[in-house]
Design an enzyme around this catalytic site. Structure first.
Site, PDB file in Angstrom:
ATOM      1  N   LYS A  55      30.239  51.083  58.471  1.00  0.00           N
ATOM      2  CA  LYS A  55      30.238  50.994  59.933  1.00  0.00           C
ATOM      3  C   LYS A  55      28.831  50.819  60.504  1.00  0.00           C
ATOM      4  CE  LYS A  55      34.589  51.917  61.683  1.00  0.00           C
ATOM      5  NZ  LYS A  55      35.294  52.666  60.686  1.00  0.00           N
ATOM      6  N   SER A  80      35.417  59.937  66.914  1.00  0.00           N
ATOM      7  CA  SER A  80      34.942  61.176  66.314  1.00  0.00           C
ATOM      8  C   SER A  80      34.557  60.891  64.872  1.00  0.00           C
ATOM      9  CB  SER A  80      36.036  62.244  66.370  1.00  0.00           C
ATOM     10  OG  SER A  80      37.236  61.708  65.887  1.00  0.00           O
ATOM     11  N   GLU A 206      46.199  49.411  53.915  1.00  0.00           N
ATOM     12  CA  GLU A 206      46.276  50.426  54.967  1.00  0.00           C
ATOM     13  C   GLU A 206      47.113  51.610  54.483  1.00  0.00           C
ATOM     14  OE1 GLU A 206      47.933  48.607  58.468  1.00  0.00           O
ATOM     15  OE2 GLU A 206      49.663  47.857  57.391  1.00  0.00           O
ATOM     16  N   GLY A 210      51.035  54.367  58.131  1.00  0.00           N
ATOM     17  CA  GLY A 210      50.746  53.571  59.321  1.00  0.00           C
ATOM     18  C   GLY A 210      50.542  52.115  58.966  1.00  0.00           C
ATOM     19  N   ASP A 212      51.035  49.317  60.499  1.00  0.00           N
ATOM     20  CA  ASP A 212      51.116  48.394  61.639  1.00  0.00           C
ATOM     21  C   ASP A 212      50.516  47.029  61.323  1.00  0.00           C
ATOM     22  OD1 ASP A 212      48.650  50.143  61.810  1.00  0.00           O
ATOM     23  OD2 ASP A 212      48.113  48.521  63.167  1.00  0.00           O
ATOM     24  N   SER A 306      34.722  51.872  51.161  1.00  0.00           N
ATOM     25  CA  SER A 306      34.155  51.677  52.499  1.00  0.00           C
ATOM     26  C   SER A 306      33.346  52.856  53.046  1.00  0.00           C
ATOM     27  CB  SER A 306      35.265  51.308  53.482  1.00  0.00           C
ATOM     28  OG  SER A 306      36.310  52.256  53.430  1.00  0.00           O
TER      29      SER A 306
END
Ligand SMILES: *Cc1c(COP(=O)(O)O)cnc(C)c1O
Length: 328
Positions: A55, A80, A206, A210, A212, A306
């Site tokens: 990130k 957070s 994923e 979840g 999606d 990651s």
């Protein structure tokens, strides 16, 4: 399908901005892992990136892309997790000011880490206040630029530098496995791979709770879900972004899932065999490789680890309860 908004040139520019600032993280290999999967695996260790996750790449690129006046005014982010710390560190390095909107019950270690990187933490009551509205309010009141965790072209371009670097380090890949939350990392990786090794299949991974992203890929539109209950807190997103989805729909071959049990077994495997600490979200891609559900035999497979930000107490608690049957 419209032309995806993210271009390889954006990733190249991001690489120049990150040169000498982000670590060129190591790529590790393991004969044991190769034997398990019948493939040649290349682990891109973004758990060893500055602040502990990829990130930093996207956050730094996005802050560096602001106009000088915007940078002087400061940045606001709501998170957070790793994005908050990444924005705080990027702002400190670039002489900007970061305001991070966090829930009042966020883990103390995360609040402390964000402050240590120089971020101003703005706590909110997550039962009574809407963090996005609060973020927009702060942005308007104080003239701050809002930088979202994934749905932003400069963030996506920065995240894509990890895959670009990996392909440069090890040569062409047949498959690239990428953890998936909101799709900043996956969209950037897919654009990098399409240019640098066009025959490489790019797969998102994923949490099983979840999926999606998988539903969205099948439906051809962004599918919204409730916040999934999973250990993979970096991938607890409810939907892909308006910028990330078109890129993923155009360039990603498939999206698969990994269960929480597979994530903890994978974390244990990396701790024991490779002496690496990875957080649950960071284990998604490797868990998919180890699952046996993908046909990887004889292939050269890139696996993005990651991130590695996890509280030591939580790490040992998860490992103590691991069902070792899932990996190795
Ligand atoms: C944020 C995050 C992800 C997911 O990235 P997206 O760009 O939201 O898809 C994966 N792993 C870690 C460690 C993260 O912090």
């Amino acid at each position: 399908m419209t032309e995806p908004g993210l271009r390889f040139a954006n990733i190249e520019s991001a690489r120049q901005r990150l040169q000498g600032v982000a670590h060129c993280t190591p790529v590790l290999t393991s004969r044991t892992a190769d034997a398990l999967c019948g493939a040649r695996l290349f682990f891109k260790c973004e758990n060893l990136q500055r602040m502990g996750a990829f990130k930093f790449r996207g956050a730094y690129n996005a802050v560096a892309c602001l106009e000088p006046a915007q940078r002087a005014a400061g940045v606001v982010a709501f998170s957070s997790g790793n994005h908050a710390q990444a924005i705080a560190l990027a702002c400190r390095l670039l002489g900007s000011r970061a305001v991070i909107v966090m829930p009042h019950d966020a883990p103390h270690a995360k609040v402390a880490a964000t402050r240590e990187y120089g971020g101003e933490v703005h706590l909110y009551d997550r039962f009574r206040e809407d963090r996005e509205a609060l973020g927009r309010e702060l942005a308007a009141e104080r003239g701050l630029s809002l930088i979202p965790p994934y749905d932003h072209l400069d963030v996506m371009a920065g995240q894509g530098t990890a895959a670009a670097e990996l392909i440069e380090q090890v040569g062409p890949l047949d498959v690239l496995l990428v953890p998936l939350g909101g799709g900043g990392l996956l969209s950037g990786s897919a654009v990098a791979a399409r240019t640098l090794c066009p025959d490489c299949a790019v797969l998102g991974v994923e949490p099983e709770a979840g999926d999606d992203g998988r539903q969205s890929l099948r439906a051809g539109r962004i599918v919204h879900i409730d916040t999934p209950e999973t250990l993979a807190d970096g991938a607890q997103t409810q939907h892909l972004g308006v910028h990330t989805f078109p890129v993923i729909a155009a360039l990603v071959q498939d999206i698969v899932t990994a269960s929480d049990a597979e994530l903890t077994a994978t974390m244990a495997w990396f701790a024991e065999r490779m002496k690496l600490v990875i957080e649950p979200t960071g284990a998604l891609a490797a868990a998919a490789a180890f699952s046996g559900r993908l046909d990887l035999s004889g292939k050269r497979v890139g696996v993005i680890l990651s991130g590695g930000n996890i509280d030591l107490a939580r790490f040992s608690a998860l490992l103590a309860n691991t069902n070792r049957a899932h990996a190795g």
